[in-house]
Structure formats: structure tokens, C-alpha cells
Design a protein around this motif. Structure first.
Motif, PDB file in Angstrom:
ATOM      1  N   THR A  36     104.800  40.843  57.239  1.00 31.89           N
ATOM      2  CA  THR A  36     106.053  41.372  57.815  1.00 31.89           C
ATOM      3  C   THR A  36     105.161  41.340  58.994  1.00 31.89           C
ATOM      4  O   THR A  36     104.372  41.796  59.596  1.00 31.89           O
ATOM      5  CB  THR A  36     106.371  42.805  57.217  1.00 31.89           C
ATOM      6  OG1 THR A  36     105.701  43.545  57.269  1.00 31.89           O
ATOM      7  CG2 THR A  36     106.437  42.127  55.133  1.00 31.89           C
ATOM      8  N   ILE A  37     106.518  41.347  60.282  1.00 30.52           N
ATOM      9  CA  ILE A  37     105.922  41.197  60.944  1.00 30.52           C
ATOM     10  C   ILE A  37     107.883  42.084  61.549  1.00 30.52           C
ATOM     11  O   ILE A  37     108.949  41.877  61.764  1.00 30.52           O
ATOM     12  CB  ILE A  37     106.388  40.096  62.395  1.00 30.52           C
ATOM     13  CG1 ILE A  37     105.340  39.694  62.051  1.00 30.52           C
ATOM     14  CG2 ILE A  37     106.733  40.725  63.563  1.00 30.52           C
ATOM     15  CD1 ILE A  37     105.261  37.845  62.915  1.00 30.52           C
ATOM     16  N   VAL A  38     107.901  43.375  61.785  1.00 32.30           N
ATOM     17  CA  VAL A  38     109.131  44.471  62.119  1.00 32.30           C
ATOM     18  C   VAL A  38     109.481  44.267  63.903  1.00 32.30           C
ATOM     19  O   VAL A  38     109.102  44.672  64.513  1.00 32.30           O
ATOM     20  CB  VAL A  38     107.922  45.519  61.716  1.00 32.30           C
ATOM     21  CG1 VAL A  38     107.347  46.469  63.090  1.00 32.30           C
ATOM     22  CG2 VAL A  38     109.706  46.875  62.107  1.00 32.30           C
ATOM     23  N   GLY A  39     110.773  43.978  63.569  1.00 30.44           N
ATOM     24  CA  GLY A  39     111.598  44.382  65.295  1.00 30.44           C
ATOM     25  C   GLY A  39     112.495  45.592  65.191  1.00 30.44           C
ATOM     26  O   GLY A  39     113.288  46.066  64.242  1.00 30.44           O
ATOM     27  N   TYR A  40     113.158  45.845  66.072  1.00 30.73           N
ATOM     28  CA  TYR A  40     113.824  46.735  66.649  1.00 30.73           C
ATOM     29  C   TYR A  40     114.709  46.078  67.888  1.00 30.73           C
ATOM     30  O   TYR A  40     114.778  45.333  68.206  1.00 30.73           O
ATOM     31  CB  TYR A  40     113.181  48.007  66.989  1.00 30.73           C
ATOM     32  CG  TYR A  40     112.204  48.715  65.905  1.00 30.73           C
ATOM     33  CD1 TYR A  40     112.105  49.041  65.008  1.00 30.73           C
ATOM     34  CD2 TYR A  40     111.195  48.561  66.815  1.00 30.73           C
ATOM     35  CE1 TYR A  40     111.562  49.526  63.843  1.00 30.73           C
ATOM     36  CE2 TYR A  40     109.243  48.735  65.827  1.00 30.73           C
ATOM     37  CZ  TYR A  40     110.328  49.297  64.697  1.00 30.73           C
ATOM     38  OH  TYR A  40     109.079  49.733  64.010  1.00 30.73           O
ATOM     39  N   GLY A  41     115.937  46.834  67.399  1.00 34.81           N
ATOM     40  CA  GLY A  41     117.123  46.783  68.232  1.00 34.81           C
ATOM     41  C   GLY A  41     118.489  46.194  67.954  1.00 34.81           C
ATOM     42  O   GLY A  41     119.549  46.513  68.140  1.00 34.81           O
ATOM     43  N   HIS A  42     117.743  45.526  66.896  1.00 38.75           N
ATOM     44  CA  HIS A  42     119.157  44.400  66.403  1.00 38.75           C
ATOM     45  C   HIS A  42     119.059  45.137  65.824  1.00 38.75           C
ATOM     46  O   HIS A  42     120.763  45.607  64.538  1.00 38.75           O
ATOM     47  CB  HIS A  42     119.036  43.268  66.073  1.00 38.75           C
ATOM     48  CG  HIS A  42     119.926  42.870  64.988  1.00 38.75           C
ATOM     49  ND1 HIS A  42     121.200  42.202  65.223  1.00 38.75           N
ATOM     50  CD2 HIS A  42     119.673  42.305  63.805  1.00 38.75           C
ATOM     51  CE1 HIS A  42     122.009  41.911  64.408  1.00 38.75           C
ATOM     52  NE2 HIS A  42     121.159  41.445  63.759  1.00 38.75           N
ATOM     53  N   ALA A  43     118.622  45.962  64.581  1.00 34.24           N
ATOM     54  CA  ALA A  43     118.540  46.575  63.281  1.00 34.24           C
ATOM     55  C   ALA A  43     117.438  47.859  63.025  1.00 34.24           C
ATOM     56  O   ALA A  43     116.662  48.127  64.302  1.00 34.24           O
ATOM     57  CB  ALA A  43     118.450  45.797  62.064  1.00 34.24           C
ATOM     58  N   ALA A  44     117.763  48.807  61.983  1.00 38.08           N
ATOM     59  CA  ALA A  44     116.794  49.767  62.666  1.00 38.08           C
ATOM     60  C   ALA A  44     115.281  50.044  62.741  1.00 38.08           C
ATOM     61  O   ALA A  44     114.268  50.005  62.714  1.00 38.08           O
ATOM     62  CB  ALA A  44     117.472  51.023  61.038  1.00 38.08           C
ATOM     63  N   GLU A  45     115.601  48.506  61.187  1.00 34.41           N
ATOM     64  CA  GLU A  45     113.865  48.553  60.949  1.00 34.41           C
ATOM     65  C   GLU A  45     113.281  46.635  60.387  1.00 34.41           C
ATOM     66  O   GLU A  45     113.626  46.642  59.122  1.00 34.41           O
ATOM     67  CB  GLU A  45     113.371  49.391  59.700  1.00 34.41           C
ATOM     68  CG  GLU A  45     111.940  49.196  60.303  1.00 34.41           C
ATOM     69  CD  GLU A  45     111.167  50.543  59.275  1.00 34.41           C
ATOM     70  OE1 GLU A  45     109.734  50.550  59.060  1.00 34.41           O
ATOM     71  OE2 GLU A  45     111.714  51.021  58.499  1.00 34.41           O
ATOM     72  N   HIS A  46     113.863  45.625  61.163  1.00 33.91           N
ATOM     73  CA  HIS A  46     114.299  44.689  60.773  1.00 33.91           C
ATOM     74  C   HIS A  46     112.917  43.642  60.336  1.00 33.91           C
ATOM     75  O   HIS A  46     111.621  44.405  61.203  1.00 33.91           O
ATOM     76  CB  HIS A  46     114.806  43.184  61.978  1.00 33.91           C
ATOM     77  CG  HIS A  46     115.267  42.168  61.528  1.00 33.91           C
ATOM     78  ND1 HIS A  46     114.007  41.536  60.916  1.00 33.91           N
ATOM     79  CD2 HIS A  46     116.306  41.327  61.724  1.00 33.91           C
ATOM     80  CE1 HIS A  46     114.657  40.293  61.101  1.00 33.91           C
ATOM     81  NE2 HIS A  46     116.201  40.655  61.426  1.00 33.91           N
TER      82      HIS A  46
END
Length: 337
Positions: free
Chosen positions: A180-190
Motif C-alpha cells: 500500500t502507498i498512502v496518498g493525501y490531498g484527494h481523500a483523507a488516507e487514500h
């Protein structure tokens, strides 16, 4: 100039038809009732069944497509990248009708619960008040009120239990490990998924080939800087091999993720430059600046919501960078450079 993207397929599949991407990975398009008219789901072979990455929005058409697909398949779990209705909308139905457990980050699961229940400051009322403070017209506000809790329409319910996903988890799905690679900005914890053995990235909405993901500010975090969070997040994809096959939620699978990350940085830099020039010596609200930022009109609350949220995100980004000032009074928030 960045190299053009290389697409692995010339066309997208018809709605509800599973198309092989490679052994153990299948591509499904589910219909959406928006201008963006479909979402990609990905089936990953796992034992005698498949894990699905994302579920589709809760509509009769998507339910019928799932019933047809699952007449000859079994789902082992639903791994949801993030909380938006086209991704998590059918999760409750899949759990109740097909016994499919939900896997999701805690940030997006809890936020989805709050929005679905309309709990302040995640309610439609809070969103309308927030947008009015940024210049939303009374006519647009009335359209929002008439629409009500649109999120609940696309996500009627959520499972009462879930398996929590953390950043850098390694999931064994069938014969392969997916990180898993977490991403922010578009959703809380994508959560995106990457398989190093296959050089495949399931990017969700964090990396799309033709459009830029919506980046919005929300009333619960009015001074937030989601655009910076998003740009920092997509830079993590630069650690992946250049030949990685990207399986996005919208658009066709492609190679060339390094160039696409650069394109997105350029796109948002250009949007920021437009705002700086427009606000030089002037003060505008987010609603007033939308025509300069998008150069088109938005005729429905769904698109207006995206435009307002994204305009505020770019303005907040420039304030955090020290390039603009926020002028705030009791009635209206404006920005100037």
C-alpha cells in the motif's frame, strides 16, 4: 518536454465486462451518473476467487453488473482505495449480499461514516455555509440545499466492520505481494497498491492519465493545504520503475508515470500562476475566481462543489507559500496577491 504516455489498451471495456490485463488481473468498468461516466475496478485473482479493488457507486445498474459478474465468480474481499462514492458505494451491498469483507484505511472509513450520517462539520449544511463564506451565490446554495446529502445517495450505507489498511502494508493477494502507498490531498488516507514483481501500480485517483484529480478544501479543515499534500504524495510514485504499468480509476492503463507526475506539477503550477496574475492588486473570493481558473461554466451542484473546493485549495496553497494574503471578515473571505 515529457514523453507521451503509452496506453496498454486502445479502448475501455463495455460496462460490467471483465477484460484481462495480464494473468491474475482483470479490468471492469462500472457506470457513473456523472459527466465522468465510468470508474475502473480491478479484480485480482486470489485462491478460488478474486479480490476487487474498489466497488462502484450504489446504483441499480452497478448492482446488476455485479450480479452478472458474480454469477461465475466469487469475491474474497473488497479493497477500497478511498471514501468517494464511486469507490466505496457498493461495499455494504457486497458485504451483505455476497459476504465480501471491506479493507480500507481508517481515515477514509471514519470520514465516510461521518459524511454519510451528516455529522457536523461533515454535513451538507456545513459545506454550504463554508462555500457561502467563499462567495457561493444564493442560487447555487439553494441548488446544494435541494440536492441534500448526495453522498448518502451514492453510499447508502457502510459495513459496520472493516479490515484497517496502513501505509506500507504488504498484502498477499493470490501469487503476489502488493504494497500500500498512502496518498493525501484527494481523500483523507487514500491507498494505492503496488506490486514490485509485476511492476503494476493500482493508483486509484492519485494518478490519472488525462485529468487532474480533484483537490478540495473542506469545512472541517478550512485552512488546510491539500494541494501541497497531493503534490508531495504523487512524488512518492517517482520511486517506482519507469516501466510501471499504471491501472488508474479513470482512463486507460498506461506507462509513463514519471512523466505524468511532472505534467501534474506543471498543471497545478500554471493554475497557481493564473490566480496570482488575476489577484494582483485585486481581492477576489474563490467563487469570483472560478471563471479564471476553469474557463467554463458549471451547471450542476456536483461540478460546482468540485470547482469551489479546488479553487480554495489553490488559494490556500498560495497563502501557505507566502505568495497571497487571505482577507477575512464576518461575511466573505477574499484573497489578494
Amino acid at each position: 518536454m515529457n514523453a507521451p504516455l503509452i496506453y496498454s489498451h486502445d479502448t475501455s471495456p463495455a460496462a460490467g465486462i471483465a477484460v484481462p490485463i495480464m494473468p491474475g488481473i482483470e479490468w471492469i468498468c462500472m457506470p457513473l451518473p456523472f459527466a465522468l461516466n465510468h470508474i475502473n475496478l480491478w479484480l485480482l485473482a486470489e485462491g478460488a476467487g478474486y479480490a476487487t479493488v474498489d466497488t462502484g457507486i450504489a446504483t441499480p445498474e452497478v448492482r446488476d453488473a455485479w450480479n452478472t459478474l458474480l454469477a461465475h465468480r466469487t469475491l474474497t474481499r473488497a479493497i477500497v482505495t478511498h471514501l468517494h462514492p464511486d469507490h466505496v458505494g457498493m461495499a455494504s451491498w457486497l458485504e451483505q449480499e455476497k459476504g465480501t469483507p471491506l479493507w480500507m484505511s481508517q481515515g477514509d472509513y471514519l470520514t465516510a461514516k461521518l459524511i454519510n450520517a451528516g455529522i457536523s462539520p461533515f454535513s451538507t449544511t456545513d459545506l454550504i455555509k463554508f462555500f457561502i463564506s467563499h462567495g457561493l451565490s444564493q442560487a447555487s446554495a439553494a441548488a446544494f440545499e435541494q440536492r441534500g446529502n448526495a453522498y448518502k445517495s451514492g453510499v447508502p450505507a457502510l459495513p459496520e466492520r472493516y479490515h484497517q489498511l496502513f501505509a506500507d502494508d504488504v498484502l498477499r493477494i493470490g501469487k503476489h505481494d502488493w504494497r500500500t502507498i498512502v496518498g493525501y490531498g484527494h481523500a483523507a488516507e487514500h491507498m494505492s497498491l503496488y506490486c514490485d514483481e509485476l511492476h503494476v501500480l493500482i493508483s486509484g485517483d492519485m494518478l490519472l492519465p488525462r485529468i487532474s484529480t480533484n483537490i478540495s478544501v473542506h469545512p472541517a479543515n478550512p485552512y488546510g493545504n491539500p494541494l501541497k499534500l497531493f503534490l508531495d504524495s504523487i512524488d512518492r510514485f517517482l520511486e517506482l520503475p519507469p516501466d510501471t504499468l499504471v491501472l488508474p480509476s479513470h482512463g486507460r492503463p498506461f506507462r509513463g508515470l514519471h512523466g505524468r507526475v511532472a505534467q501534474l506539477h506543471t498543471h497545478h503550477a500554471e493554475r497557481c500562476e493564473i490566480l496570482l496574475n488575476a489577484c494582483k492588486g485585486n481581492a477576489f473570493s474563490a467563487a469570483e475566481i472560478i471563471p479564471a481558473l476553469f474557463e467554463r461554466e458549471f451547471s450542476d451542484p456536483h461540478q460546482t462543489m468540485f470547482a469551489m473546493g479546488e479553487a480554495i485549495a489553490h488559494l490556500n496553497y498560495l497563502v501557505h507559500a507566502g505568495k497571497m494574503q487571505r482577507l477575512e471578515n464576518t461575511d466573505l473571505i477574499r484573497f489578494t496577491s
